[in-house]
Design a protein around this motif. Structure first.
Motif, PDB file in Angstrom:
ATOM      1  N   ARG A   1       0.828  -1.215   0.000  1.00  0.00           N
ATOM      2  CA  ARG A   1       0.000   0.000   0.000  1.00  0.00           C
ATOM      3  C   ARG A   1       0.856   1.256   0.000  1.00  0.00           C
ATOM      4  O   ARG A   1       0.495   2.268  -0.609  1.00  0.00           O
ATOM      5  N   TRP A   2       1.989   1.221   0.699  1.00  0.00           N
ATOM      6  CA  TRP A   2       2.874   2.378   0.783  1.00  0.00           C
ATOM      7  C   TRP A   2       3.927   2.402  -0.322  1.00  0.00           C
ATOM      8  O   TRP A   2       4.565   3.434  -0.538  1.00  0.00           O
ATOM      9  N   ALA A   3       4.085   1.299  -1.031  1.00  0.00           N
ATOM     10  CA  ALA A   3       5.183   1.191  -1.992  1.00  0.00           C
ATOM     11  C   ALA A   3       5.172   2.278  -3.068  1.00  0.00           C
ATOM     12  O   ALA A   3       6.234   2.840  -3.387  1.00  0.00           O
ATOM     13  N   PRO A   4       4.013   2.641  -3.678  1.00  0.00           N
ATOM     14  CA  PRO A   4       4.066   3.666  -4.735  1.00  0.00           C
ATOM     15  C   PRO A   4       4.597   5.013  -4.272  1.00  0.00           C
ATOM     16  O   PRO A   4       5.097   5.791  -5.093  1.00  0.00           O
ATOM     17  N   LEU A   5       4.500   5.309  -2.983  1.00  0.00           N
ATOM     18  CA  LEU A   5       5.042   6.574  -2.485  1.00  0.00           C
ATOM     19  C   LEU A   5       6.566   6.604  -2.623  1.00  0.00           C
ATOM     20  O   LEU A   5       7.173   7.684  -2.593  1.00  0.00           O
ATOM     21  N   GLY A   6       7.182   5.438  -2.797  1.00  0.00           N
ATOM     22  CA  GLY A   6       8.622   5.390  -3.017  1.00  0.00           C
ATOM     23  C   GLY A   6       9.043   6.104  -4.282  1.00  0.00           C
ATOM     24  O   GLY A   6      10.197   6.549  -4.394  1.00  0.00           O
ATOM     25  N   ALA A   7       8.122   6.246  -5.258  1.00  0.00           N
ATOM     26  CA  ALA A   7       8.455   7.002  -6.466  1.00  0.00           C
ATOM     27  C   ALA A   7       8.725   8.459  -6.128  1.00  0.00           C
ATOM     28  O   ALA A   7       9.658   9.077  -6.667  1.00  0.00           O
ATOM     29  N   ALA A   8       7.920   9.031  -5.235  1.00  0.00           N
ATOM     30  CA  ALA A   8       8.155  10.417  -4.809  1.00  0.00           C
ATOM     31  C   ALA A   8       9.476  10.529  -4.055  1.00  0.00           C
ATOM     32  O   ALA A   8      10.196  11.526  -4.208  1.00  0.00           O
ATOM     33  N   LEU A   9       9.803   9.517  -3.255  1.00  0.00           N
ATOM     34  CA  LEU A   9      11.091   9.535  -2.558  1.00  0.00           C
ATOM     35  C   LEU A   9      12.236   9.481  -3.561  1.00  0.00           C
ATOM     36  O   LEU A   9      13.266  10.145  -3.378  1.00  0.00           O
ATOM     37  N   GLY A  10      12.064   8.688  -4.621  1.00  0.00           N
ATOM     38  CA  GLY A  10      13.089   8.637  -5.661  1.00  0.00           C
ATOM     39  C   GLY A  10      13.238   9.967  -6.374  1.00  0.00           C
ATOM     40  O   GLY A  10      14.355  10.397  -6.684  1.00  0.00           O
ATOM     41  N   LEU A  11      12.103  10.648  -6.625  1.00  0.00           N
ATOM     42  CA  LEU A  11      12.181  11.972  -7.248  1.00  0.00           C
ATOM     43  C   LEU A  11      12.903  12.954  -6.337  1.00  0.00           C
ATOM     44  O   LEU A  11      13.706  13.771  -6.805  1.00  0.00           O
ATOM     45  N   LEU A  12      12.629  12.887  -5.042  1.00  0.00           N
ATOM     46  CA  LEU A  12      13.318  13.776  -4.104  1.00  0.00           C
ATOM     47  C   LEU A  12      14.822  13.533  -4.129  1.00  0.00           C
ATOM     48  O   LEU A  12      15.618  14.482  -4.105  1.00  0.00           O
ATOM     49  N   ALA A  13      15.222  12.263  -4.182  1.00  0.00           N
ATOM     50  CA  ALA A  13      16.653  11.951  -4.230  1.00  0.00           C
ATOM     51  C   ALA A  13      17.273  12.477  -5.522  1.00  0.00           C
ATOM     52  O   ALA A  13      18.401  13.000  -5.520  1.00  0.00           O
ATOM     53  N   ALA A  14      16.550  12.352  -6.642  1.00  0.00           N
ATOM     54  CA  ALA A  14      17.068  12.863  -7.909  1.00  0.00           C
ATOM     55  C   ALA A  14      17.137  14.390  -7.892  1.00  0.00           C
ATOM     56  O   ALA A  14      18.084  14.986  -8.416  1.00  0.00           O
ATOM     57  N   LEU A  15      16.144  15.037  -7.283  1.00  0.00           N
ATOM     58  CA  LEU A  15      16.159  16.498  -7.188  1.00  0.00           C
ATOM     59  C   LEU A  15      17.249  16.995  -6.253  1.00  0.00           C
ATOM     60  O   LEU A  15      17.690  18.148  -6.360  1.00  0.00           O
ATOM     61  N   ALA A  16      17.689  16.154  -5.330  1.00  0.00           N
ATOM     62  CA  ALA A  16      18.813  16.534  -4.479  1.00  0.00           C
ATOM     63  C   ALA A  16      20.097  16.678  -5.296  1.00  0.00           C
ATOM     64  O   ALA A  16      21.002  17.423  -4.921  1.00  0.00           O
ATOM     65  N   VAL A  17      20.150  15.954  -6.427  1.00  0.00           N
ATOM     66  CA  VAL A  17      21.299  16.074  -7.330  1.00  0.00           C
ATOM     67  C   VAL A  17      21.126  17.265  -8.256  1.00  0.00           C
ATOM     68  O   VAL A  17      22.038  18.042  -8.489  1.00  0.00           O
ATOM     69  N   LEU A  18      19.930  17.424  -8.795  1.00  0.00           N
ATOM     70  CA  LEU A  18      19.614  18.518  -9.709  1.00  0.00           C
ATOM     71  C   LEU A  18      18.191  18.982  -9.453  1.00  0.00           C
ATOM     72  O   LEU A  18      17.270  18.169  -9.548  1.00  0.00           O
ATOM     73  N   PRO A  19      17.944  20.212  -9.058  1.00  0.00           N
ATOM     74  CA  PRO A  19      18.882  21.324  -8.868  1.00  0.00           C
ATOM     75  C   PRO A  19      19.477  21.399  -7.462  1.00  0.00           C
ATOM     76  O   PRO A  19      20.275  22.274  -7.181  1.00  0.00           O
ATOM     77  N   GLY A  20      19.087  20.509  -6.555  1.00  0.00           N
ATOM     78  CA  GLY A  20      19.614  20.518  -5.194  1.00  0.00           C
ATOM     79  C   GLY A  20      18.680  21.234  -4.232  1.00  0.00           C
ATOM     80  O   GLY A  20      17.852  22.061  -4.628  1.00  0.00           O
ATOM     81  N   PHE A  21      18.819  20.908  -2.958  1.00  0.00           N
ATOM     82  CA  PHE A  21      18.015  21.539  -1.913  1.00  0.00           C
ATOM     83  C   PHE A  21      18.753  22.778  -1.395  1.00  0.00           C
ATOM     84  O   PHE A  21      19.412  22.741  -0.365  1.00  0.00           O
ATOM     85  N   ASP A  22      18.650  23.857  -2.159  1.00  0.00           N
ATOM     86  CA  ASP A  22      19.307  25.110  -1.791  1.00  0.00           C
ATOM     87  C   ASP A  22      18.359  25.969  -0.969  1.00  0.00           C
ATOM     88  O   ASP A  22      17.157  26.021  -1.236  1.00  0.00           O
ATOM     89  N   TRP A  23      18.935  26.631   0.037  1.00  0.00           N
ATOM     90  CA  TRP A  23      18.144  27.567   0.840  1.00  0.00           C
ATOM     91  C   TRP A  23      18.986  28.782   1.194  1.00  0.00           C
ATOM     92  O   TRP A  23      20.147  28.620   1.585  1.00  0.00           O
ATOM     93  N   PRO A  24      18.441  29.985   1.005  1.00  0.00           N
ATOM     94  CA  PRO A  24      17.082  30.274   0.541  1.00  0.00           C
ATOM     95  C   PRO A  24      16.911  29.968  -0.946  1.00  0.00           C
ATOM     96  O   PRO A  24      17.838  30.153  -1.728  1.00  0.00           O
ATOM     97  N   ALA A  25      15.718  29.495  -1.301  1.00  0.00           N
ATOM     98  CA  ALA A  25      15.413  29.141  -2.686  1.00  0.00           C
ATOM     99  C   ALA A  25      14.862  30.373  -3.387  1.00  0.00           C
ATOM    100  O   ALA A  25      13.706  30.752  -3.183  1.00  0.00           O
ATOM    101  N   SER A  26      15.685  31.015  -4.194  1.00  0.00           N
ATOM    102  CA  SER A  26      15.275  32.250  -4.865  1.00  0.00           C
ATOM    103  C   SER A  26      14.668  31.978  -6.231  1.00  0.00           C
ATOM    104  O   SER A  26      13.672  32.601  -6.609  1.00  0.00           O
ATOM    105  N   ALA A  27      15.246  31.056  -6.996  1.00  0.00           N
ATOM    106  CA  ALA A  27      14.737  30.738  -8.323  1.00  0.00           C
ATOM    107  C   ALA A  27      13.600  29.724  -8.219  1.00  0.00           C
ATOM    108  O   ALA A  27      13.544  28.919  -7.292  1.00  0.00           O
ATOM    109  N   ARG A  28      12.694  29.752  -9.198  1.00  0.00           N
ATOM    110  CA  ARG A  28      11.557  28.843  -9.148  1.00  0.00           C
ATOM    111  C   ARG A  28      11.994  27.393  -9.247  1.00  0.00           C
ATOM    112  O   ARG A  28      11.411  26.511  -8.605  1.00  0.00           O
TER     113      ARG A  28
END
Length: 242
Positions: A33-60
């Protein structure tokens, strides 16, 4: 350019691998039941590479990972709050998604949009989320969420094409990453129905928010508009595909 840093790897190889890994881990630890949410976790991990979790986030584009993170937390809360895929569960998920989209849109555009434009964007986003989260399932594939996942994948590919031809290679790459991630749970549910995996509305919530953010960023950076996502400190605005 190293293959690991090539946009093709970061867009089409790394995201689905991370999404599949996240789904495997959640399936083993919390059940199908929880397994499909792993796709969002994978997207978060990929977004950590590009563009990264920068703060403060000025660009969209820099705000996208944080919005997906908030959407994933909201999706987890919806899965925890609802025990079955019922009409009430869908409405709970859609209501939370609309509130999240409203907050995300106001953060994205700030005072750049007038009241009419804000209202149209909020209503349009709510309608898009309704198509994604409220349509009742029909048939065996529909009950597993395969058609909705396929539709969001195609919409993400179309968005990547629009962004690429519109001159924003960064947004095109982000849309390709989203398409590659969304395809994973849909393909899993279609290819392995015996696994019991169902792509629920809650699992699609953060992925739908990501699509809306990328689409809004593309509209705000249309012809004649200053591409705010191309912040000077953003080294990924013009990915080199050669």
């Amino acid at each position: 350019m190293s293959f690991l840093y090539h946009p093709a790897f970061q867009s089409l190889v790394l995201p689905p691998l991370l999404a599949g890994l996240g789904m495997l881990l959640l399936r083993a630890s919390a059940g199908p039941r929880w397994a499909p949410l792993g796709a969002a976790l994978g997207l978060l991990a990929a977004l950590a590479v590009l563009p990264g979790f920068d703060w403060p986030a000025s660009a969209r584009a820099q705000k996208l990972p944080w919005i997906v993170l908030a959407g994933t937390a909201l999706a987890a809360g919806c899965l925890w709050r609802t025990t079955e895929s019922s009409r009430a569960a869908r409405w709970w998920t859609w209501g939370g998604a609309v509130l999240a989209w409203a907050a995300a849109y106001l953060w994205l555009v700030g005072a750049a949009a007038g009241p009419l434009q804000q209202g149209m964007a909020l209503v349009g986003g709510a309608a898009a989320l309704a198509l994604l989260l409220l349509i009742p399932a029909s048939g065996r594939l529909g009950a597993r969420g395969v058609p909705v996942s396929a539709g969001l994948t195609l919409a993400s590919l179309a968005l990547a094409g629009l962004a690429g031809t519109g001159g924003s290679l960064l947004l095109a790459q982000l849309a390709l990453m989203l398409a590659a991630v969304v395809a994973v749970p849909g393909l899993w549910a279609w290819w392995r129905p015996s696994s019991g995996l169902v792509v629920s509305p809650a699992a699609l919530l953060p992925l739908g928010l990501a699509w809306l953010v990328i689409a809004t960023s593309l509209l705000m950076a249309g012809p004649g508009a200053a591409p705010m996502e191309a912040a000077p400190e953003d080294p990924y605005y013009t990915p080199r595909w050669k």
